[in-house]
Design an enzyme around this catalytic site. Structure first.
Site, PDB file in Angstrom:
ATOM      1  N   CYS A 129      -1.821   7.197   6.780  1.00  0.00           N
ATOM      2  CA  CYS A 129      -0.830   7.147   5.692  1.00  0.00           C
ATOM      3  C   CYS A 129      -1.467   6.973   4.306  1.00  0.00           C
ATOM      4  O   CYS A 129      -1.071   7.642   3.343  1.00  0.00           O
ATOM      5  CB  CYS A 129       0.167   6.022   5.952  1.00  0.00           C
ATOM      6  SG  CYS A 129      -0.547   4.545   6.706  1.00  0.00           S
ATOM      7  N   HIS A 242       3.317   2.203   0.524  1.00  0.00           N
ATOM      8  CA  HIS A 242       1.967   1.780   0.152  1.00  0.00           C
ATOM      9  C   HIS A 242       1.716   2.146  -1.310  1.00  0.00           C
ATOM     10  O   HIS A 242       2.171   3.195  -1.784  1.00  0.00           O
ATOM     11  CB  HIS A 242       0.909   2.521   0.980  1.00  0.00           C
ATOM     12  CG  HIS A 242       0.882   2.161   2.441  1.00  0.00           C
ATOM     13  ND1 HIS A 242       1.639   1.168   3.008  1.00  0.00           N
ATOM     14  CD2 HIS A 242       0.132   2.684   3.453  1.00  0.00           C
ATOM     15  CE1 HIS A 242       1.369   1.099   4.302  1.00  0.00           C
ATOM     16  NE2 HIS A 242       0.458   2.008   4.598  1.00  0.00           N
TER      17      HIS A 242
END
Ligand code: 25A
Ligand code: L14
Length: 334
Positions: A129, A242
């Site tokens: 990710c 994130h």
């Protein structure tokens, strides 16, 4: 591919649930969707496109008639079942780290290296990710002015670790506010009101495996093995999305206005960058959205060819489920 049949392995997990959501939201042309998980989840009913579907335990027989298998049940399950699924005729899009660096397996971010999809031999790997959102932002800049060096610090949400970690953060936050001890279980130390520079295992070279994935996967996806990359990956008490502070050194100087111009036309990117209006991306606004958001674009005061960027994206969507479904969409178009 006419009448596509899809299997989701790890359907009850954080990413598995998002696969179901994204397939529905994007109107993926699936004739059927079958759900697989561990024996713990066998028999559970999950709503897919308005219809209750029963989750079954994954077995070697699960992949008969399947065209596309989306895996997110951890590297061990992927190693065990993806070759079986591929042999049964399915194309596997695997979200685990099991095959990412295998030279026979394409590692794909559709905005960067869609041409690699065609090279698959039954398995395509979905990148980490943190790597996905970084390369989506860097690749368009790299094409304009080749990148020589990248240093990045990540601020990674707990959803990357899965449902148990989300429960741990919310549970600990409550305990701490009540003045009670927050006992860590998923993470080595308390994660509520704390940050931990510790994601995945530690390697001999002093980096964590998560940090090293950002080095190796960036080279492979961008076909740019010479870019020097160094990462520090940090877990923060955020539920979804994130963030990354990225310092980039280009071959020649790149003006922030030029970077903004390039990124505002780049696929999958939304520029949110207006310091005068306090406009910049942050995890709470990025959660649930598809794009990679870029802001705080400025000259790196420490290097004449440098830029600094702040990049935020939903790790469960673009960092996992959405990227995999975008790969599947291109497989279906072929
Ligand atoms: O090895 P890796 O690649 O690093 O991946 C390890 C784990 O990381 C997550 C994913 O977790 C995976 O299991 N993951 C991988 N890539 C990711 C990415 N890019 C990623 N996460 C984010 N981004 P997960 O989110 O699926 O689940 C995390 C843990 O939470 C447990 N859990 C699930 N539901 C829960 C729950 N805990 C409490 N309450 C709930 N309601 C979950 O346990 C997991 O420990 P699990 O049993 O549900 O297993 C996770 C998924 O894997 C499936 N599974 C397990 N065994 C099998 C299997 N599927 C098929 N066959 C099996 N034998 C589970 O069904 C579930 O979907
Ligand atoms: O390699 O815990 O895709 O945040 C991504 C999520 C590894 C663990 C991967 C986390 C996983 C990571």
């Amino acid at each position: 591919m006419k009448g596509t049949n899809v299997a989701i392995v790890g359907a009850t997990g954080m990413v598995g649930q998002e696969f179901i959501k994204v397939l529905g939201q994007r109107g993926f042309p699936a004739d059927s969707i079958r759900l697989y998980a561990s024996d713990r989840s066998h028999g559970r009913k999950v709503k897919v496109r308005g219809e209750e579907i029963e989750v079954r335990e994954t077995t070697p027989d699960s992949f008969k008639g399947i065209d596309i298998a989306l895996f997110s049940a951890g590297a061990d399950i992927s190693k065990q079942f993806s070759p079986i699924a591929a042999k049964a005729g399915a194309v596997v899009v695997d979200n685990s780290a099991a095959f990412r660096m295998d030279p026979e397996v394409p590692l794909v971010v559709p905005e960067v290296n869609p041409e690699d999809i065609g090279k698959h031999k039954g398995i395509i790997a979905n990148p980490n990710c943190s790597t996905i959102q970084m390369v989506v932002a860097l690749y368009p800049l790299h094409r304009a002015n080749p990148i020589k060096r990248v240093t990045v610090a990540t601020y990674q949400s707990v959803s990357g670790t899965g449902l148990a970690a989300v429960d741990e953060l919310t549970g600990q936050a409550r305990l701490v506010l009540e003045g009670k001890p927050a006992v860590p279980r998923v993470y080595p130390y308390q994660i509520a009101f704390n940050v931990l520079p510790d994601i995945d295992v530690f390697l001999e070279n002093g980096y964590t495996k998560e940090e090293w994935k950002m080095v190796e996967e960036t080279h492979k996806i961008m076909h740019a093995p010479d870019i020097a990359v160094s990462a520090t990956c940090v877990r923060v008490p955020v539920v979804i999305a994130h963030s990354e502070a990225i310092q980039v050194e280009f071959t020649s100087p790149m003006a922030p206005a030029e970077a903004r111009r390039i990124l505002s036309k780049a696929p999958g990117v939304t520029v949110m960058d207006d310091p005068s209006g306090r406009v910049y991306p942050h995890p709470v606004m990025a959660a649930g959205r598809d794009d990679v958001f870029v802001g705080r674009i400025r000259k790196d005061a420490s290097h004449p060819n440098g830029l600094v960027l702040w990049v935020v994206s939903d790790n469960i969507r673009k960092g996992a489920a959405l990227n995999a479904v975008q790969i599947a969409e291109r497989l279906v178009q072929k």
